[in-house]
Design an enzyme around this catalytic site. Structure first.
Site, PDB file in Angstrom:
ATOM      1  N   HIS B 315       0.864  -1.186   0.000  1.00  0.00           N
ATOM      2  CA  HIS B 315       0.000   0.000   0.000  1.00  0.00           C
ATOM      3  C   HIS B 315       0.902   1.238   0.000  1.00  0.00           C
ATOM      4  O   HIS B 315       1.851   1.312   0.778  1.00  0.00           O
ATOM      5  CB  HIS B 315      -0.896  -0.023   1.234  1.00  0.00           C
ATOM      6  CG  HIS B 315      -2.010   0.968   1.187  1.00  0.00           C
ATOM      7  ND1 HIS B 315      -1.791   2.323   1.266  1.00  0.00           N
ATOM      8  CD2 HIS B 315      -3.347   0.817   1.068  1.00  0.00           C
ATOM      9  CE1 HIS B 315      -2.955   2.953   1.202  1.00  0.00           C
ATOM     10  NE2 HIS B 315      -3.915   2.063   1.084  1.00  0.00           N
ATOM     11  N   ARG B 335      -6.480  10.214  -0.382  1.00  0.00           N
ATOM     12  CA  ARG B 335      -6.051  10.646  -1.718  1.00  0.00           C
ATOM     13  C   ARG B 335      -7.260  10.826  -2.630  1.00  0.00           C
ATOM     14  O   ARG B 335      -7.319  11.766  -3.427  1.00  0.00           O
ATOM     15  CB  ARG B 335      -5.068   9.635  -2.320  1.00  0.00           C
ATOM     16  CG  ARG B 335      -3.632   9.830  -1.836  1.00  0.00           C
ATOM     17  CD  ARG B 335      -2.694   8.763  -2.373  1.00  0.00           C
ATOM     18  NE  ARG B 335      -2.915   7.493  -1.700  1.00  0.00           N
ATOM     19  CZ  ARG B 335      -2.906   6.309  -2.299  1.00  0.00           C
ATOM     20  NH1 ARG B 335      -2.701   6.231  -3.602  1.00  0.00           N
ATOM     21  NH2 ARG B 335      -3.114   5.211  -1.615  1.00  0.00           N
TER      22      ARG B 335
END
Lengths: 212, 530
Positions: B315, B335
């Site tokens: 990740h 994000r």
């Protein structure tokens, strides 16, 4: 910046007891890291290490003051006495969500399942025990008054450590009350048009004669 | 590795209020992945020597566990108490609970054995959401295409189609059990778009989606009348029939008292999750303590075919500047909400909503080429620009990401005021046991669901497909495992263990290593003495 402070912290050594064993570890460690570092046996109740699984329940003794918390969210302190608590026993309250046929009698059903919920004596034990800072007592009052949506919202951050269940002298099982409130709210009231529309479209496409 | 930009210098270059330039266009994804993704690091993978996958590429640390000796022999089983059930579910996360609930809906007697506490799993930590094609502009077909493309076309289209097609009904099933989701003022399920999605498809419950799912599933399992739960009870071996050809049970032990128990079954569903706690290639991990790949070892030893054992997800945004949270995640949803990544020179370097493997490789590249933020020469990372997000959408972090805020508050960090230092962290096992659309492995009587199963996410999983995968295939396995109504096992043996032992001997492999791992070494000291 906090990162440099933490790095400096980790050079200092503090002494504490975990499950009765005296250990010396670096400052800045969590209680879980300290237990591992010292090789404390029988510490099986560790899970996510970020405070969302509610497994690593500990009792914390600072002199005469005794509190509870989550070991992965608590940093070592000099002289603190730490005891890892066993997992909670099976809940005493029983229901299956499919037992509820409609929402009109849910208030009666709630008080059948959780008869203690209306007997809160406002001792604040549950509030003090909650590692997430949930206003547990207020949530129980809302639930007892049938305001399940609001009550459930109070418990949004609940990690099911069940420390409030242990703390409650009336055996209300607040964590399970909170979850009951959240569950019946979704079960009876969450009917999203976009999801229902798509489910129906899929059902109809499966009924078309040329569908494989 | 080149030294990066020292922390103080990088902070001086960082300005919250500065306009953010567009990310540079990425010339060639494959070149970036080949050069910087950890899967492609030199000596990461070797070829397996024994077992059904002999000759296939496999990550080195995992190969050691797959080709190892068991803890159990016939002597351990003599006198061990025997329990008979229809279905044994191994694992107490989302997939295991979904399988147990579904199998019991079919009328089976179900035993769920879990290594730690029921609900201790990666599921509970999933923050971002669950994918389902419910938006008017979306379709199941589009969901299938995004999943296949995100996985670099390594996934099995039949499995992907099964999962994507289940999406809307999985939401209905979860809501019926009592799971809440965010809604719009009009009552629709709120959707948002994240990396690798061509339309908004992520439904969520603040940044507690996995927690909300897990506590509902956990309560439903605990309260269920025909599901028995054994906690602190890792499965350390499966049992086969006298030919070693069919799974007919399992050997369960106890972390509390070490007692060995035999469970005889018609079907076993493995739902043991992933293996982040093996810390492959030396990476930190976002995973739960129990994620040690036990199910892969059990499945391989009894002869189940595995796949994509050299492909893992790192990740992109694991926390760096908080030692006790090292490797823990900042959800991709941050994000998706608009936070950008900046290198030590305060410049963007990648489109933040590219698939996870691409963003991960780009971060590794920035740090390897000396543009990372360097803390005392010990740790390196890049900025996740949360203050700029807060400035453009005041209150958003507190409102939508309470989990992140609570977690960083404990560490004395305020993401609204200072950017977070992040670096990739071992997050997900892309491959796993080969299954069909019913969750059946290549061994009769053995099913697999969730992260343990392979073939769905190809070589890269996109956000929100893990939570869908576990419920979709958990339910499918739960149904299929109860469909076989044979009369159950006559004899339970370790014939499959003997078979692998012979193969290891013939290949001249060392027999000193034992597996499954059960707990990482740092947690096992004084706790789990073999």
């Amino acid at each position: 910046m906090s990162s440099t402070i933490t790095d400096a912290d980790r050079q200092q050594v503090v002494t504490l007891t975990i499950n009765g064993v005296t250990v010396s570890v670096n400052k800045g460690m969590t209680l879980v890291e300290a237990a591992w570092h010292a090789g404390i046996s029988r510490v099986t109740s560790v899970g996510c290490l970020e405070g969302v699984c509610g497994s690593c329940r500990v009792m914390l003794g600072r002199g005469k003051e005794v509190t509870v918390g989550l070991a992965c969210q608590t940093f070592v302190e000099a002289g603190i006495e730490v005891v890892f608590l066993p997992a909670a026993s099976a809940p005493r309250h029983h229901y299956e969500i499919d037992d509820f046929q409609d929402g009109w009698d849910i208030h009666a059903r709630f008080h059948e399942i959780f008869p203690e919920a209306s007997r809160c004596r406002h001792c604040h034990g549950c509030v003090r025990s909650c590692p997430k800072g949930i206003a547990v007592e207020d949530g129980i009052a809302l639930a007892a008054a049938g305001r399940y949506r609001d009550a459930g919202e109070t418990f949004i951050e609940c990690v099911m450590c069940e420390l409030c269940d242990v703390a409650c002298p009336e055996l209300i099982a607040p964590a399970h009350v909170g979850l009951f409130c959240r569950r019946v709210t979704a079960h009876f009231h969450l009917r999203p048009p976009n999801l229902i529309f798509r489910l129906e479209a899929i059902r109809q496409s499966r009924m078309e004669p040329d569908h494989e | 590795m080149n030294k990066g930009v020292p922390l103080a210098e990088a902070l001086a270059l960082y300005h919250r209020a500065a306009d953010r330039a567009p990310a540079p266009v990425l010339a060639d994804i494959d070149t970036l992945l080949n050069a910087y993704h950890p899967d492609h690091a030199r000596s990461s993978a070797i070829k397996l020597t024994v077992g059904v996958n002999a000759g296939d590429e496999c990550q080195r640390d995992l190969a050691d566990l797959l080709q190892a000796e068991t803890f159990i022999d016939e002597a351990n089983l003599a006198g061990a108490p025997v329990t008979d059930v229809d279905v044994l579910v191994v694992g107490g996360g989302g997939a295991g609970c979904a399988a147990a609930l579904t199998a019991s809906e079919q009328g089976a007697r179900v035993l769920l054995a879990t290594k730690l506490r029921l609900g201790d799993s990666n599921t509970v930590m999933a923050e971002g959401g669950i994918q389902a094609a419910i938006d008017p502009e979306d379709s199941v077909q589009c969901h299938i295409q995004d999943t296949l493309r995100g996985g670099h076309y390594g996934g099995d289209p039949a499995l992907v189609a099964a999962m994507a097609g289940d999406g809307p009904d999985v939401l209905r099933w979860l809501i019926n059990l009592g799971m809440q989701f965010e809604t719009t003022p009009g009552g629709d399920l709120q959707t948002r778009r994240a990396g690798g999605m061509s339309v908004a498809r992520l439904v969520y419950c603040r940044d507690y989606t996995g927690l909300e799912m897990m506590r509902v599933l956990r309560e439903a399992v605990i309260q269920h009348r025909s599901i028995e739960v054994w906690e602190q009870s890792p499965v350390v071996e499966l049992l086969s029939n006298e030919h070693g050809q069919k799974c007919v049970g399992a050997v369960v032990t106890s972390l509390i008292d070490g007692q060995v128990r035999i469970v005889r079954t018609r079907s076993v569903i493995l739902a043991t999750g992933g293996l982040g706690r093996l810390h492959l290639n030396g990476f930190p991990t976002s995973n739960h303590l129990g994620a040690t790949g036990d199910g892969l070892v059990l499945a391989y030893r009894i002869g189940a075919k595995l796949r994509d054992l050299d492909s893992f997800q790192y990740h992109p945004t694991g926390l760096v500047n908080t030692p006790h949270l090292s490797g823990k995640l900042v959800t991709e949803a941050v994000r998706a909400a608009g936070a950008v990544l900046l290198n030590g020179n305060a410049r963007r370097f990648i489109d933040e909503l590219q698939p996870r493997d691409v963003v991960c490789a780009a971060i590794v590249r920035e740090c390897a080429e000396g543009r990372g933020v360097d803390i005392n020469g010990q740790r390196v990372g890049v900025w996740l620009d949360t203050p700029h997000l807060e400035q453009s959408q005041p209150g958003l972090l507190e409102k939508q990401f309470p989990n992140l805020m609570t977690r960083t508050r404990v560490s004395g960090i305020d993401p609204r005021a200072e950017p977070l230092l992040v670096y990739p962290t071992l997050h997900y096992q892309n491959g796993g046991a080969v299954i069909d659309a019913n969750g059946a492995t290549t061994v009769p009587g053995l099913f697999a669901a969730g992260e343990l199963a392979g073939g769905i996410h190809g070589r890269n999983r996109i956000m929100g497909n893990a939570l869908l995968d576990i419920i979709s295939f958990g339910r499918r396995a739960g149904i299929a495992a109860t469909a076989t109504r044979d009369r159950g096992p006559k004899k339970v043996t370790l014939e499959h263990v003997n078979r692998l032992r012979r193969a290891l001997t013939l290949a001249g492999m060392p027999m000193s290593r034992r597996s499954p791992q059960v707990l990482p070494p740092y947690a096992a000291k004084g706790l789990w003495n073999h």
